[in-house]
Design an enzyme around this catalytic site. Sequence first.
Site, PDB file in Angstrom:
ATOM      1  N   HIS A  34       0.871  -1.185   0.000  1.00  0.00           N
ATOM      2  CA  HIS A  34       0.000   0.000   0.000  1.00  0.00           C
ATOM      3  C   HIS A  34       0.906   1.232   0.000  1.00  0.00           C
ATOM      4  O   HIS A  34       2.150   1.103  -0.041  1.00  0.00           O
ATOM      5  CB  HIS A  34      -0.924  -0.035   1.223  1.00  0.00           C
ATOM      6  CG  HIS A  34      -0.210  -0.329   2.517  1.00  0.00           C
ATOM      7  ND1 HIS A  34       0.678   0.539   3.091  1.00  0.00           N
ATOM      8  CD2 HIS A  34      -0.225  -1.432   3.327  1.00  0.00           C
ATOM      9  CE1 HIS A  34       1.152   0.022   4.203  1.00  0.00           C
ATOM     10  NE2 HIS A  34       0.636  -1.179   4.374  1.00  0.00           N
ATOM     11  N   HIS A  37       4.053   1.413   2.253  1.00  0.00           N
ATOM     12  CA  HIS A  37       5.260   0.778   1.702  1.00  0.00           C
ATOM     13  C   HIS A  37       5.895   1.674   0.628  1.00  0.00           C
ATOM     14  O   HIS A  37       7.119   1.802   0.550  1.00  0.00           O
ATOM     15  CB  HIS A  37       4.907  -0.565   1.059  1.00  0.00           C
ATOM     16  CG  HIS A  37       4.367  -1.595   2.001  1.00  0.00           C
ATOM     17  ND1 HIS A  37       3.061  -2.009   1.974  1.00  0.00           N
ATOM     18  CD2 HIS A  37       4.953  -2.308   2.996  1.00  0.00           C
ATOM     19  CE1 HIS A  37       2.858  -2.935   2.900  1.00  0.00           C
ATOM     20  NE2 HIS A  37       4.004  -3.126   3.545  1.00  0.00           N
ATOM     21  N   GLN A  61       8.160 -15.147  12.011  1.00  0.00           N
ATOM     22  CA  GLN A  61       7.759 -14.023  12.859  1.00  0.00           C
ATOM     23  C   GLN A  61       6.276 -14.058  13.229  1.00  0.00           C
ATOM     24  O   GLN A  61       5.795 -13.176  13.927  1.00  0.00           O
ATOM     25  CB  GLN A  61       8.125 -12.678  12.213  1.00  0.00           C
ATOM     26  CG  GLN A  61       7.283 -12.264  11.042  1.00  0.00           C
ATOM     27  CD  GLN A  61       7.830 -11.014  10.383  1.00  0.00           C
ATOM     28  OE1 GLN A  61       8.905 -11.041   9.757  1.00  0.00           O
ATOM     29  NE2 GLN A  61       7.135  -9.906  10.512  1.00  0.00           N
ATOM     30  N   GLY A 148       9.494   1.463   8.513  1.00  0.00           N
ATOM     31  CA  GLY A 148       8.436   2.387   8.898  1.00  0.00           C
ATOM     32  C   GLY A 148       8.310   2.529  10.408  1.00  0.00           C
ATOM     33  O   GLY A 148       8.457   1.555  11.146  1.00  0.00           O
ATOM     34  N   ASP A 151       5.845   0.329  12.668  1.00  0.00           N
ATOM     35  CA  ASP A 151       6.331  -0.775  13.503  1.00  0.00           C
ATOM     36  C   ASP A 151       7.555  -0.266  14.261  1.00  0.00           C
ATOM     37  O   ASP A 151       8.685  -0.664  13.991  1.00  0.00           O
ATOM     38  CB  ASP A 151       6.684  -1.960  12.605  1.00  0.00           C
ATOM     39  CG  ASP A 151       5.491  -2.404  11.778  1.00  0.00           C
ATOM     40  OD1 ASP A 151       4.669  -3.153  12.308  1.00  0.00           O
ATOM     41  OD2 ASP A 151       5.365  -1.957  10.611  1.00  0.00           O
ATOM     42  N   ARG A 188      -3.063  -5.509   6.878  1.00  0.00           N
ATOM     43  CA  ARG A 188      -4.166  -6.184   7.582  1.00  0.00           C
ATOM     44  C   ARG A 188      -5.483  -5.421   7.479  1.00  0.00           C
ATOM     45  O   ARG A 188      -6.539  -5.995   7.744  1.00  0.00           O
ATOM     46  CB  ARG A 188      -3.808  -6.397   9.059  1.00  0.00           C
ATOM     47  CG  ARG A 188      -2.736  -7.465   9.254  1.00  0.00           C
ATOM     48  CD  ARG A 188      -2.541  -7.786  10.732  1.00  0.00           C
ATOM     49  NE  ARG A 188      -1.664  -8.932  10.927  1.00  0.00           N
ATOM     50  CZ  ARG A 188      -0.346  -8.865  10.986  1.00  0.00           C
ATOM     51  NH1 ARG A 188       0.259  -7.703  10.872  1.00  0.00           N
ATOM     52  NH2 ARG A 188       0.380  -9.963  11.160  1.00  0.00           N
TER      53      ARG A 188
HETATM   54  P1  AMP Z   1       5.240  -5.134   6.355  1.00  0.00           P
HETATM   55  O1  AMP Z   1       4.988  -5.489   4.928  1.00  0.00           O
HETATM   56  O2  AMP Z   1       3.994  -4.920   7.145  1.00  0.00           O
HETATM   57  O3  AMP Z   1       6.215  -6.068   7.009  1.00  0.00           O
HETATM   58  O4  AMP Z   1       5.940  -3.707   6.331  1.00  0.00           O
HETATM   59  C1  AMP Z   1       7.120  -3.481   5.595  1.00  0.00           C
HETATM   60  C2  AMP Z   1       7.681  -2.148   5.972  1.00  0.00           C
HETATM   61  O5  AMP Z   1       6.734  -1.124   5.665  1.00  0.00           O
HETATM   62  C3  AMP Z   1       7.972  -2.024   7.485  1.00  0.00           C
HETATM   63  O6  AMP Z   1       9.178  -1.303   7.656  1.00  0.00           O
HETATM   64  C4  AMP Z   1       6.780  -1.264   7.980  1.00  0.00           C
HETATM   65  O7  AMP Z   1       7.039  -0.527   9.163  1.00  0.00           O
HETATM   66  C5  AMP Z   1       6.521  -0.333   6.814  1.00  0.00           C
HETATM   67  N1  AMP Z   1       5.139   0.144   6.865  1.00  0.00           N
HETATM   68  C6  AMP Z   1       4.013  -0.602   6.924  1.00  0.00           C
HETATM   69  N2  AMP Z   1       2.934   0.194   7.020  1.00  0.00           N
HETATM   70  C7  AMP Z   1       3.386   1.462   7.038  1.00  0.00           C
HETATM   71  C8  AMP Z   1       2.770   2.741   7.162  1.00  0.00           C
HETATM   72  N3  AMP Z   1       1.453   2.883   7.270  1.00  0.00           N
HETATM   73  N4  AMP Z   1       3.562   3.845   7.149  1.00  0.00           N
HETATM   74  C9  AMP Z   1       4.913   3.723   7.051  1.00  0.00           C
HETATM   75  N5  AMP Z   1       5.550   2.546   6.959  1.00  0.00           N
HETATM   76  C10 AMP Z   1       4.809   1.431   6.953  1.00  0.00           C
END
Ligand code: AMP
Length: 280
Positions: A34, A37, A61, A148, A151, A188
């Site tokens: 989204h 990312h 994880q 991001g 997290d 999610r």
């Molecule tokens: P994920 O695919 O959920 O493992 O996230 C991959 C990366 O994207 C991680 O570094 C997350 O912290 C970052 N991320 C996910 N959602 C967001 C958001 N809303 N704003 C900024 N970074 C994000």
Amino acid sequence: MILIKSLREMLSWVETQKKSGQKIGFVPTMGALHQGHISLVQKSKEENDLTIVSVFVNPTQFNNADDLKKYPRTEDADTQLLEDAGCDAVFFPKIEDIYPNGEKSENYNFEGIENQMEGKFRPGHFDGVATVVRRFFEIIQPDKAYFGEKDFQQLRIIQELVQQLNLPLQIVPVPIMRESDGLAMSSRNTRLTEEMREESPKIHQILREAKIFLQNHSVQETKEFVQNQFNATKLDLEYFEIADEKTLESVSEKENSENLRGFLAVFAGEIRLIDNIDLG
Ligand code: AMP
């Protein structure tokens, strides 16, 4: 944009780019991409010659088998979004590329950061995160990697990992991207029911109210305030903590720390969401 689907291809791409002195920016993801990312991709494009994104749903994880099974997988849409964003390469590894010796985590000690909040509620989660990110760093050898603040605890864990192992790269934090109603973007979110999607902007609203409330109240009073606010919603608060941004230890008095952040996890029906806010 090139699509890389094997470890051999990935290693050869890295070797070629390194030889020609290209600076590599890396964005690890679990897909279902989204704009959150994409904001990491944009930051990386500004700061590097080449940007590579990995898409890998990391089994180690997940502490909940059902969550892993139902995690959204949207490879074609992800590829399109990355292409449109001007990403240079995307790596879709196979499980055995990442875990050649079987699907298990290494054990890490991150000065206690791993035991707070998400660490308490998701045992083994950060060992899984650190294991997979270390493996990606080993393969891709990026100059910079982007994480991001959504997290935030994960970001702190990765900063510690890099420091402990003296890894030759820079970790770049990126602010949280939100929907126009304030809900933090998350893969999610697509799993929320219509009712819970309508309810979920209250998460950020309550965090913002808490920030104001804390100015004239104690930490304990603010925690009670947050709990009461959630009691008046259909959302189920798992935890709300006010913690030091560096150690992630919960504070009981705001005077003791300069850089405070509020962290929470909430169940919106069956979907667990996390968010945080700078309380400085
Ligand atoms: P994920 O695919 O959920 O493992 O996230 C991959 C990366 O994207 C991680 O570094 C997350 O912290 C970052 N991320 C996910 N959602 C967001 C958001 N809303 N704003 C900024 N970074 C994000």
